[in-house]
Design a protein around this motif. Structure first.
Motif, PDB file in Angstrom:
ATOM      1  N   LEU A  36       0.765  -1.118  -0.093  1.00  0.00           N
ATOM      2  CA  LEU A  36      -0.074   0.102   0.035  1.00  0.00           C
ATOM      3  C   LEU A  36       0.983   1.211   0.100  1.00  0.00           C
ATOM      4  O   LEU A  36       0.521   2.231  -0.512  1.00  0.00           O
ATOM      5  CB  LEU A  36      -0.898   0.066   1.135  1.00  0.00           C
ATOM      6  N   LEU A  37       2.021   1.377   0.640  1.00  0.00           N
ATOM      7  CA  LEU A  37       2.747   2.351   0.898  1.00  0.00           C
ATOM      8  C   LEU A  37       3.923   2.424  -0.060  1.00  0.00           C
ATOM      9  O   LEU A  37       4.563   3.468  -0.430  1.00  0.00           O
ATOM     10  CB  LEU A  37       3.554   2.479   2.119  1.00  0.00           C
ATOM     11  N   ALA A  38       4.097   1.427  -0.987  1.00  0.00           N
ATOM     12  CA  ALA A  38       5.109   1.184  -1.905  1.00  0.00           C
ATOM     13  C   ALA A  38       5.094   2.199  -2.994  1.00  0.00           C
ATOM     14  O   ALA A  38       5.832   2.884  -3.677  1.00  0.00           O
ATOM     15  CB  ALA A  38       5.133  -0.273  -2.433  1.00  0.00           C
ATOM     16  N   PRO A  39       3.613   2.399  -3.878  1.00  0.00           N
ATOM     17  CA  PRO A  39       3.680   3.078  -5.096  1.00  0.00           C
ATOM     18  C   PRO A  39       3.811   4.383  -4.675  1.00  0.00           C
ATOM     19  O   PRO A  39       3.152   4.853  -3.656  1.00  0.00           O
ATOM     20  CB  PRO A  39       2.240   2.673  -5.351  1.00  0.00           C
ATOM     21  N   ALA A  40       4.600   5.175  -5.590  1.00  0.00           N
ATOM     22  CA  ALA A  40       4.694   6.462  -5.124  1.00  0.00           C
ATOM     23  C   ALA A  40       3.231   7.295  -5.505  1.00  0.00           C
ATOM     24  O   ALA A  40       2.425   6.906  -6.417  1.00  0.00           O
ATOM     25  CB  ALA A  40       5.739   7.370  -5.987  1.00  0.00           C
ATOM     26  N   GLY A  41       3.195   8.548  -4.887  1.00  0.00           N
ATOM     27  CA  GLY A  41       1.717   9.101  -5.219  1.00  0.00           C
ATOM     28  C   GLY A  41       1.458   9.468  -6.406  1.00  0.00           C
ATOM     29  O   GLY A  41       0.236   9.205  -7.022  1.00  0.00           O
ATOM     30  N   ALA A  42       2.484   9.728  -7.422  1.00  0.00           N
ATOM     31  CA  ALA A  42       2.218  10.052  -8.746  1.00  0.00           C
ATOM     32  C   ALA A  42       1.588   8.657  -9.359  1.00  0.00           C
ATOM     33  O   ALA A  42       0.705   8.671 -10.229  1.00  0.00           O
ATOM     34  CB  ALA A  42       3.306  10.536  -9.486  1.00  0.00           C
ATOM     35  N   ARG A  43       2.490   7.532  -9.154  1.00  0.00           N
ATOM     36  CA  ARG A  43       2.129   5.979  -9.897  1.00  0.00           C
ATOM     37  C   ARG A  43       0.499   5.950  -9.308  1.00  0.00           C
ATOM     38  O   ARG A  43      -0.228   5.263 -10.184  1.00  0.00           O
ATOM     39  CB  ARG A  43       3.016   5.481  -9.585  1.00  0.00           C
ATOM     40  N   ALA A  44       0.273   5.916  -8.000  1.00  0.00           N
ATOM     41  CA  ALA A  44      -1.036   5.716  -7.683  1.00  0.00           C
ATOM     42  C   ALA A  44      -1.858   6.311  -8.245  1.00  0.00           C
ATOM     43  O   ALA A  44      -3.150   6.117  -8.678  1.00  0.00           O
ATOM     44  CB  ALA A  44      -1.019   5.876  -6.136  1.00  0.00           C
ATOM     45  N   ALA A  45      -1.794   7.797  -8.446  1.00  0.00           N
ATOM     46  CA  ALA A  45      -2.817   8.844  -9.199  1.00  0.00           C
ATOM     47  C   ALA A  45      -2.987   8.242 -10.392  1.00  0.00           C
ATOM     48  O   ALA A  45      -4.072   8.400 -10.980  1.00  0.00           O
ATOM     49  CB  ALA A  45      -2.135  10.224  -8.870  1.00  0.00           C
ATOM     50  N   LEU A  46      -1.818   8.031 -11.122  1.00  0.00           N
ATOM     51  CA  LEU A  46      -1.906   7.613 -12.733  1.00  0.00           C
ATOM     52  C   LEU A  46      -2.795   6.436 -12.776  1.00  0.00           C
ATOM     53  O   LEU A  46      -3.504   6.149 -13.567  1.00  0.00           O
ATOM     54  CB  LEU A  46      -0.655   7.687 -13.035  1.00  0.00           C
ATOM     55  N   GLY A  47      -2.474   5.390 -11.684  1.00  0.00           N
ATOM     56  CA  GLY A  47      -3.174   4.083 -11.891  1.00  0.00           C
ATOM     57  C   GLY A  47      -4.728   4.298 -11.519  1.00  0.00           C
ATOM     58  O   GLY A  47      -5.408   3.675 -12.204  1.00  0.00           O
ATOM     59  N   LEU A  48      -5.198   5.245 -10.554  1.00  0.00           N
ATOM     60  CA  LEU A  48      -6.622   5.422 -10.726  1.00  0.00           C
ATOM     61  C   LEU A  48      -7.300   6.174 -12.094  1.00  0.00           C
ATOM     62  O   LEU A  48      -8.401   5.653 -12.192  1.00  0.00           O
ATOM     63  CB  LEU A  48      -6.790   6.470  -9.247  1.00  0.00           C
ATOM     64  N   VAL A  49      -6.412   7.045 -12.405  1.00  0.00           N
ATOM     65  CA  VAL A  49      -6.959   7.489 -13.871  1.00  0.00           C
ATOM     66  C   VAL A  49      -6.862   6.321 -14.773  1.00  0.00           C
ATOM     67  O   VAL A  49      -7.982   6.300 -15.610  1.00  0.00           O
ATOM     68  CB  VAL A  49      -5.798   8.667 -14.368  1.00  0.00           C
ATOM     69  N   GLY A  50      -6.102   5.382 -14.711  1.00  0.00           N
ATOM     70  CA  GLY A  50      -6.034   4.308 -15.810  1.00  0.00           C
ATOM     71  C   GLY A  50      -7.119   3.418 -15.529  1.00  0.00           C
ATOM     72  O   GLY A  50      -7.675   2.921 -16.409  1.00  0.00           O
ATOM     73  N   VAL A  51      -7.359   3.241 -14.372  1.00  0.00           N
ATOM     74  CA  VAL A  51      -8.636   2.378 -13.805  1.00  0.00           C
ATOM     75  C   VAL A  51     -10.073   2.753 -14.307  1.00  0.00           C
ATOM     76  O   VAL A  51     -10.680   2.065 -15.036  1.00  0.00           O
ATOM     77  CB  VAL A  51      -8.617   1.981 -12.380  1.00  0.00           C
ATOM     78  N   TYR A  52     -10.223   4.180 -14.156  1.00  0.00           N
ATOM     79  CA  TYR A  52     -11.574   4.754 -14.576  1.00  0.00           C
ATOM     80  C   TYR A  52     -11.455   5.098 -16.131  1.00  0.00           C
ATOM     81  O   TYR A  52     -12.532   4.797 -16.813  1.00  0.00           O
ATOM     82  CB  TYR A  52     -11.862   5.974 -13.762  1.00  0.00           C
ATOM     83  N   PHE A  53     -10.422   5.154 -16.794  1.00  0.00           N
ATOM     84  CA  PHE A  53     -10.241   5.092 -18.380  1.00  0.00           C
ATOM     85  C   PHE A  53     -10.846   3.988 -18.728  1.00  0.00           C
ATOM     86  O   PHE A  53     -11.525   3.487 -19.698  1.00  0.00           O
ATOM     87  CB  PHE A  53      -9.210   5.522 -18.356  1.00  0.00           C
ATOM     88  N   GLY A  54     -10.186   2.877 -18.159  1.00  0.00           N
ATOM     89  CA  GLY A  54     -10.450   1.348 -18.558  1.00  0.00           C
ATOM     90  C   GLY A  54     -12.032   1.083 -18.486  1.00  0.00           C
ATOM     91  O   GLY A  54     -12.745   0.429 -19.417  1.00  0.00           O
ATOM     92  N   VAL A  55     -12.648   1.518 -16.967  1.00  0.00           N
ATOM     93  CA  VAL A  55     -14.157   1.306 -16.714  1.00  0.00           C
ATOM     94  C   VAL A  55     -14.802   1.912 -18.040  1.00  0.00           C
ATOM     95  O   VAL A  55     -16.028   1.215 -18.297  1.00  0.00           O
ATOM     96  CB  VAL A  55     -14.633   1.802 -15.582  1.00  0.00           C
ATOM     97  N   VAL A  56     -14.679   3.128 -18.428  1.00  0.00           N
ATOM     98  CA  VAL A  56     -15.467   3.807 -19.346  1.00  0.00           C
ATOM     99  C   VAL A  56     -15.421   3.259 -20.689  1.00  0.00           C
ATOM    100  O   VAL A  56     -16.286   2.786 -21.368  1.00  0.00           O
ATOM    101  CB  VAL A  56     -15.160   5.426 -19.230  1.00  0.00           C
ATOM    102  N   LEU A  57     -13.944   2.813 -21.085  1.00  0.00           N
ATOM    103  CA  LEU A  57     -13.954   2.066 -22.050  1.00  0.00           C
ATOM    104  C   LEU A  57     -14.786   0.569 -22.346  1.00  0.00           C
ATOM    105  O   LEU A  57     -15.407   0.263 -23.214  1.00  0.00           O
ATOM    106  CB  LEU A  57     -12.392   1.400 -22.517  1.00  0.00           C
ATOM    107  N   LEU A  58     -14.615   0.041 -21.062  1.00  0.00           N
ATOM    108  CA  LEU A  58     -15.486  -1.434 -21.022  1.00  0.00           C
ATOM    109  C   LEU A  58     -16.872  -0.951 -21.040  1.00  0.00           C
ATOM    110  O   LEU A  58     -17.488  -1.747 -21.809  1.00  0.00           O
ATOM    111  CB  LEU A  58     -15.018  -1.797 -19.684  1.00  0.00           C
ATOM    112  N   ILE A  59     -17.601  -0.010 -20.462  1.00  0.00           N
ATOM    113  CA  ILE A  59     -18.955   0.109 -20.398  1.00  0.00           C
ATOM    114  C   ILE A  59     -19.166   0.459 -22.063  1.00  0.00           C
ATOM    115  O   ILE A  59     -20.201   0.072 -22.558  1.00  0.00           O
ATOM    116  CB  ILE A  59     -19.290   1.553 -19.632  1.00  0.00           C
ATOM    117  N   ALA A  60     -18.401   1.445 -22.524  1.00  0.00           N
ATOM    118  CA  ALA A  60     -18.736   1.692 -24.174  1.00  0.00           C
ATOM    119  C   ALA A  60     -18.744   0.562 -24.998  1.00  0.00           C
ATOM    120  O   ALA A  60     -19.740   0.424 -25.596  1.00  0.00           O
ATOM    121  CB  ALA A  60     -17.746   2.501 -24.599  1.00  0.00           C
TER     122      ALA A  60
END
Length: 464
Positions: A36-60
């Protein structure tokens, strides 16, 4: 002008969505505590953006596939099953997403394997690395699951020797088995109900909630629904006793599936069996299965008392929201009744659920699969706890037996909203995370719009 649709385009778009989900989950998912503490803040933020990018693509992709299913060139059920396999593939080795419940499953399985009373004690009594992974809210809470699921979790604990990576993969394979049973049952249930098998698979198995919460989240609702589905298929044929056994096994994973026994009885009566005989044979099969499964699991009957396992104090179920609001109002005016507000609303919710279910079965007796789907939806809607994946209890069977396309459209709209309702970490939402999630989804919308524009742009040398 409409977005161009074909099966390969839908398959590729959904695959891109689940691939982004898996990649983003590596830093934004429900990770083990040590990570949980391993990912740097920027990487975790980018991961969250990537997840919701993927969710919207999947819904589409899912919405476009739905258009294709309703077209003259509709894919066959076999082709849809292949799409499901392709979409699910990137999630197989991804970290848990949208919930930490899978860690609770593993800890509870280890407790059963160690001959601890999993209904009397929470994972804190187990201690060690597995218990550390359980969300704090559930550390001191007994298991709310039946002996069938706990026996599966215990067997998995023995096979993996308590190793976390192997346990996570094993629990996801159990969930995949449940999804496979769901997908196998849907076409048969749809044909019995006079519905389109391809439309049933689209709504009930390729649904984003199935991929996000049953596959990526590895929830035990998958095995409950899979057993329920094949139990109903057995009851449709010449094996009503087998159907009762399978439905009872589903209820011994999670209790709401017990309503399926009503469908087993109605299906027998519709096949010409006397009502009294149908009820007695179903009850006998259910009782024998319950006794045998509980004895084999070795957990005892503590699961009966676990049916009232406390819910999260911040749960956003309708009755919980009303209970908290009523309690706050009573506390504000100095009433001594404030502590009773939440339990009172929960009891009212159970009463409303019972009345709604009775009305559903009175009106829809000739359509038992649809009646069961609506009943399970009522349990989720008016119960004391709600999670996005609870919607799948009713949705699975409504998908198989929905009487009109408009019903499917309304259910699909609810799916789209619920698919966006939970963070991939399974934790509470804060404003920063919400902005990142919205950014990821908005980016996906922009990309989809650009693809749409490019697909309809005039070719070089042509006039617009």
């Amino acid at each position: 002008m409409a977005f161009p649709v074909d099966l390969r385009r839908c398959q590729a778009l959904g695959l891109a969505g689940t691939a982004f989900l898996a990649l983003g989950g590596e830093t934004a998912g429900a990770l083990p505590v040590r990570d949980l503490l391993a990912p740097a803040g920027a990487r975790a933020a980018l991961g969250l953006v990537g997840v919701y990018f993927g969710v919207v693509l999947l819904i589409a992709a899912w919405v476009l596939l739905g258009r294709l299913v309703r077209s003259a060139d509709a894919p066959t059920p076999r082709e849809l099953l292949l799409v499901l396999a392709v979409w699910a593939a990137p999630l197989l080795l991804a970290p848990p997403l949208f919930s930490r419940d899978v860690y609770s499953y593993l800890a509870q399985g280890a407790m059963v394997d160690a001959h601890m009373d999993v209904y009397a004690h929470g994972p804190d009594q187990l201690g060690g690395p597995l218990a550390d992974e359980v969300a704090p809210l559930w550390q001191h809470t007994g298991a709310p699951y039946g002996p069938v699921f706990l026996a599966v979790a215990s067997a998995l604990s023995g096979l993996t020797r308590g190793e976390l990576p192997a346990g996570l993969v094993g629990m996801r394979l159990v969930a995949l088995l449940g999804v496979a049973l769901m997908a196998a049952a849907l076409p048969r249930l749809a044909r019995h109900s006079g519905a389109d098998p391809a439309a049933a698979l689209w709504l009930g198995a390729l649904n984003p909630l199935v991929l996000l919460h049953l596959v990526a989240g590895a929830h035990n609702d998958a095995i409950m629904l899979g057993l329920l589905g094949v139990g109903l298929v057995a009851a449709l044929g010449r094996w009503p006793v087998l159907g009762a056994v399978l439905v009872t096994l589903a209820a011994l994973v999670k209790a709401p599936a017990v309503l399926g026994l009503a469908a087993v009885v109605v299906l027998q009566v519709r096949a010409g069996r006397r009502p009294a005989k149908a009820v007695l044979s179903t009850a006998a099969a259910a009782a024998a299965t319950t006794v045998a499964a509980t004895a084999l699991a070795g957990t005892g009957y503590g699961w009966i008392g676990a049916l009232d396992t406390p819910v999260s104090p911040h749960n956003w179920a309708l009755t919980s929201l009303l209970g908290r609001a009523t309690g706050a109002m009573l506390e504000h005016i100095g009433s001594d009744l404030a502590p009773f507000a939440l339990p009172a609303w929960h009891l009212l919710g159970l009463a409303i659920t019972a009345l709604v279910i009775a009305a559903i079965w009175w009106r829809l007796r000739p359509r038992p699969v649809y009646a069961l789907g609506l009943s399970l939806a009522a349990v989720a809607a008016f119960g004391p706890a709600i999670r996005p994946w609870y919607a799948l209890w009713g949705l699975f069977l409504i998908a198989a037996a929905a009487p009109t396309t408009s019903v499917r459209h309304r259910v699909a709209a609810v799916t789209g909203v619920l698919a966006l309702a939970t963070l991939p970490s399974g934790g509470p939402v804060d404003s920063g995370q919400l902005m990142l999630a919205v950014s990821g989804g908005a980016l996906a919308v922009v990309v989809l719009w650009q693809v749409h524009q490019a697909a309809h742009a005039p070719a070089l040398g042509e006039t617009a």
